[in-house]
Design a protein around this motif. Structure first.
Motif, PDB file in Angstrom:
ATOM      1  N   HIS A   7       5.749   3.362   0.168  1.00  0.00           N
ATOM      2  CA  HIS A   7       4.310   3.557   0.765  1.00  0.00           C
ATOM      3  C   HIS A   7       4.066   2.600   1.846  1.00  0.00           C
ATOM      4  CE1 HIS A   7      -0.068   4.434   0.851  1.00  0.00           C
ATOM      5  NE2 HIS A   7      -0.169   3.172   0.927  1.00  0.00           N
ATOM      6  N   TYR A 159       1.687   8.819  -1.833  1.00  0.00           N
ATOM      7  CA  TYR A 159       2.201   7.937  -2.727  1.00  0.00           C
ATOM      8  C   TYR A 159       3.502   6.999  -2.496  1.00  0.00           C
ATOM      9  CZ  TYR A 159      -1.973   8.327  -5.661  1.00  0.00           C
ATOM     10  OH  TYR A 159      -3.290   8.301  -6.227  1.00  0.00           O
ATOM     11  N   GLY A 161       4.853   7.369   0.621  1.00  0.00           N
ATOM     12  CA  GLY A 161       5.091   6.915   2.071  1.00  0.00           C
ATOM     13  C   GLY A 161       5.579   8.040   3.002  1.00  0.00           C
TER      14      GLY A 161
END
Length: 178
Positions: A7, A159, A161
């Motif tokens: 993330h 969550y 990325g």
């Protein structure tokens, strides 16, 4: 890498494991935020998370965010979809939708996001309330569809990325279409 590291890694524009304020700024602009918001957010995140994520031998001032230690910057009043080490917790992720997605089982409306934020507030940690509100407000603004739904696959992409790369690609593509 953990999901939380993935993330954060999007904002590590030169992929050296260290996220500077200028990289945070570049990352937020890349996903479609205006320069003023990106500048203020970069300053806030660097000042708030840099000291927490920096190793003891890091150069002063501790304003850069170290991807390796980003789990140290986790806050209360969150969904629990990351564990204490920053690993993704599928059961907690699913709870977001089973508990709060009323209109569509795989998507959240703005009101459902607000309900979720309130339900996850830690009454003993009021300082963490605004972080959740800002994060989820931005997620909703950037990743909801034209009908106002924030879809499960987009939230999952937040969550890990991956949605950031998608948003950057869409923004780059739309600019090249002009």
């Amino acid at each position: 890498m953990t999901a939380l590291q993935k993330h954060a890694e999007f904002f590590d524009r030169n992929k050296d494991g260290i996220i500077t304020a200028s990289e945070i700024f570049e990352g937020f602009v890349a996903i479609g935020c205006d320069a003023e918001f990106a500048r203020a957010t970069a300053a806030s995140l660097s000042a708030g998370l840099g000291p927490i994520t920096s190793p003891v031998d890091a150069p002063l001032p501790h304003l850069s965010i170290y991807v390796e230690y980003v789990h140290r910057a986790m806050h209360g009043s969150d969904t629990g979809a990351y564990d204490a080490k920053g690993r993704f917790v599928p059961e907690k992720f699913e709870e977001i939708f089973t508990k709060h997605a009323k209109i569509s089982p795989d998507a959240l409306t703005s009101m459902e996001v607000q309900e979720m934020i309130l339900a996850n507030r830690d009454p003993l940690d009021p300082q963490s309330w605004s972080a959740s509100e800002r994060e989820w407000g931005l997620i909703y603004k950037l990743a909801s569809d034209k009908q106002g739904f924030l879809h499960k696959d987009s939230v999952r992409g937040i969550y890990d990325g991956s949605v950031f790369y998608k948003l950057e690609g869409q923004r780059t593509s739309s600019r090249s279409d002009m």
